[in-house]
Motif scaffolding. Sequence first.
Motif, PDB file in Angstrom:
ATOM      1  N   ILE A  17       1.158  -1.683  -0.062  1.00 16.21           N
ATOM      2  CA  ILE A  17       0.289   0.013  -0.168  1.00 16.21           C
ATOM      3  C   ILE A  17       0.833   1.157  -0.353  1.00 16.21           C
ATOM      4  N   PRO A  18       0.378   1.907  -1.468  1.00 22.73           N
ATOM      5  CA  PRO A  18       1.602   2.991  -1.247  1.00 22.73           C
ATOM      6  C   PRO A  18       1.365   4.488  -0.396  1.00 22.73           C
ATOM      7  N   PHE A  19       2.610   4.848   0.267  1.00 22.42           N
ATOM      8  CA  PHE A  19       2.081   6.714   1.185  1.00 22.42           C
ATOM      9  C   PHE A  19       2.532   7.841   0.551  1.00 22.42           C
ATOM     10  N   LYS A  20       1.767   8.481  -0.124  1.00 23.94           N
ATOM     11  CA  LYS A  20       2.870   9.404  -1.062  1.00 23.94           C
ATOM     12  C   LYS A  20       3.845  10.171   0.986  1.00 23.94           C
ATOM     13  N   VAL A  21       4.796  10.481   0.819  1.00 20.76           N
ATOM     14  CA  VAL A  21       5.134  11.709   1.809  1.00 20.76           C
ATOM     15  C   VAL A  21       6.602  12.801   0.842  1.00 20.76           C
ATOM     16  N   LEU A  22       6.199  13.607   0.608  1.00 22.60           N
ATOM     17  CA  LEU A  22       7.130  14.517   0.331  1.00 22.60           C
ATOM     18  C   LEU A  22       7.507  14.571  -1.194  1.00 22.60           C
ATOM     19  N   ASN A  23       8.627  13.433  -1.704  1.00 24.15           N
ATOM     20  CA  ASN A  23       8.987  13.453  -2.630  1.00 24.15           C
ATOM     21  C   ASN A  23       9.407  11.622  -2.332  1.00 24.15           C
ATOM     22  N   GLN A  27       6.312   2.079   0.780  1.00 20.75           N
ATOM     23  CA  GLN A  27       5.597   1.255   0.163  1.00 20.75           C
ATOM     24  C   GLN A  27       5.325   0.836   1.964  1.00 20.75           C
ATOM     25  N   VAL A  28       4.073  -0.046   2.103  1.00 17.66           N
ATOM     26  CA  VAL A  28       3.487  -0.431   3.420  1.00 17.66           C
ATOM     27  C   VAL A  28       3.393  -2.238   2.856  1.00 17.66           C
ATOM     28  N   SER A  29       3.705  -3.121   3.354  1.00 16.23           N
ATOM     29  CA  SER A  29       3.188  -4.465   2.937  1.00 16.23           C
ATOM     30  C   SER A  29       1.953  -5.160   3.993  1.00 16.23           C
ATOM     31  N   ASN A  30       2.334  -4.185   5.206  1.00 18.84           N
ATOM     32  CA  ASN A  30       1.108  -5.516   6.180  1.00 18.84           C
ATOM     33  C   ASN A  30       0.103  -3.826   5.764  1.00 18.84           C
ATOM     34  N   GLU A  31      -1.432  -4.754   5.544  1.00 17.86           N
ATOM     35  CA  GLU A  31      -2.403  -4.877   5.469  1.00 17.86           C
ATOM     36  C   GLU A  31      -2.990  -3.702   6.258  1.00 17.86           C
ATOM     37  N   LYS A  32      -2.676  -4.296   7.694  1.00 17.72           N
ATOM     38  CA  LYS A  32      -3.465  -3.705   9.220  1.00 17.72           C
ATOM     39  C   LYS A  32      -2.930  -3.246   9.359  1.00 17.72           C
ATOM     40  N   LEU A  33      -1.848  -2.271   9.307  1.00 18.46           N
ATOM     41  CA  LEU A  33      -0.878  -1.450   9.413  1.00 18.46           C
ATOM     42  C   LEU A  33      -0.657  -0.354   8.588  1.00 18.46           C
ATOM     43  N   ALA A  34      -1.408  -0.448   7.306  1.00 17.05           N
ATOM     44  CA  ALA A  34      -1.717   0.505   6.595  1.00 17.05           C
ATOM     45  C   ALA A  34      -2.740   0.864   6.397  1.00 17.05           C
ATOM     46  N   ASN A  35      -3.776   0.749   7.420  1.00 13.51           N
ATOM     47  CA  ASN A  35      -5.408   0.632   7.190  1.00 13.51           C
ATOM     48  C   ASN A  35      -5.289   1.936   8.936  1.00 13.51           C
ATOM     49  N   ALA A  36      -4.105   1.434   9.667  1.00 14.27           N
ATOM     50  CA  ALA A  36      -4.428   2.651  11.079  1.00 14.27           C
ATOM     51  C   ALA A  36      -3.698   3.103  10.310  1.00 14.27           C
ATOM     52  N   LEU A  37      -3.101   3.341   9.548  1.00 15.16           N
ATOM     53  CA  LEU A  37      -1.643   4.611   9.199  1.00 15.16           C
ATOM     54  C   LEU A  37      -3.011   5.616   8.554  1.00 15.16           C
ATOM     55  N   TYR A  38      -3.793   4.981   7.832  1.00 14.14           N
ATOM     56  CA  TYR A  38      -4.456   5.835   6.733  1.00 14.14           C
ATOM     57  C   TYR A  38      -6.006   6.901   8.008  1.00 14.14           C
ATOM     58  N   LYS A  39      -5.631   6.256   9.278  1.00  6.43           N
ATOM     59  CA  LYS A  39      -7.117   6.844  10.261  1.00  6.43           C
ATOM     60  C   LYS A  39      -5.454   7.227  11.154  1.00  6.43           C
ATOM     61  N   LEU A  40      -4.484   8.358  11.110  1.00  5.83           N
ATOM     62  CA  LEU A  40      -3.991   9.057  11.492  1.00  5.83           C
ATOM     63  C   LEU A  40      -3.829  10.609  11.288  1.00  5.83           C
ATOM     64  N   SER A  41      -4.135  11.705  11.861  1.00  9.55           N
ATOM     65  CA  SER A  41      -4.121  12.801  10.630  1.00  9.55           C
ATOM     66  C   SER A  41      -2.584  13.110   9.699  1.00  9.55           C
ATOM     67  N   ASP A  42      -2.770  13.608   9.055  1.00  6.99           N
ATOM     68  CA  ASP A  42      -1.392  13.588   7.513  1.00  6.99           C
ATOM     69  C   ASP A  42      -0.024  13.434   8.108  1.00  6.99           C
ATOM     70  N   LYS A  43      -0.671  14.889   9.273  1.00  2.00           N
ATOM     71  CA  LYS A  43       0.595  14.921  10.264  1.00  2.00           C
ATOM     72  C   LYS A  43       1.903  13.828  10.352  1.00  2.00           C
ATOM     73  N   GLU A  44       0.805  13.472  11.356  1.00  3.09           N
ATOM     74  CA  GLU A  44       1.149  12.334  11.848  1.00  3.09           C
ATOM     75  C   GLU A  44       1.894  11.104  11.565  1.00  3.09           C
ATOM     76  N   ARG A  45       1.221  10.938  10.587  1.00  2.00           N
ATOM     77  CA  ARG A  45       0.981   9.932   9.403  1.00  2.00           C
ATOM     78  C   ARG A  45       2.459  10.090   8.487  1.00  2.00           C
ATOM     79  N   GLU A  46       2.490  10.867   8.846  1.00  2.00           N
ATOM     80  CA  GLU A  46       4.116  11.720   7.919  1.00  2.00           C
ATOM     81  C   GLU A  46       5.241  11.124   8.429  1.00  2.00           C
ATOM     82  N   VAL A  47       5.175  11.942   9.817  1.00  2.00           N
ATOM     83  CA  VAL A  47       6.310  12.216  10.343  1.00  2.00           C
ATOM     84  C   VAL A  47       6.711  10.063  11.404  1.00  2.00           C
ATOM     85  N   ILE A  48       5.603   9.516  11.176  1.00  2.00           N
ATOM     86  CA  ILE A  48       6.538   8.207  11.601  1.00  2.00           C
ATOM     87  C   ILE A  48       6.488   7.358  10.689  1.00  2.00           C
TER      88      ILE A  48
END
Length: 91
Positions: A17-23, A27-48
């Motif tokens: 599951i791809p996440f765009k952060v800056l440039n 890619q995150v291979s764990n679907e559960k983790l990716a779904n949880a990351l989507y639920k964070l704020s943009d700022k929190e997700r990008e820093v993590i």
Amino acid sequence: MKIFEQGTEDNYSCNYIPFKVLNYTIQVSNEKLANALYKLSDKEREVILLHYFQSMRDKKITDLYQVSRSAIYRRRSNGLKKLKTLLKERN
């Protein structure tokens, strides 16, 4: 006599599951983790994603976002707490 098996594992972009952060495309291979990351704020997700998947230190992230180091620390800390809660809920 033991026979050693050789094998390969194919990894395709559709397995991530791809996440765009800056440039970066992270890619995150764990679907559960990716779904949880989507639920964070943009700022929190990008820093993590930058810290844990790109191995960036807080100083580098602060330079990229032009914010204080304490702001980056809070975003990562709050994001991790939320991730922990979200991942526990899914189990």
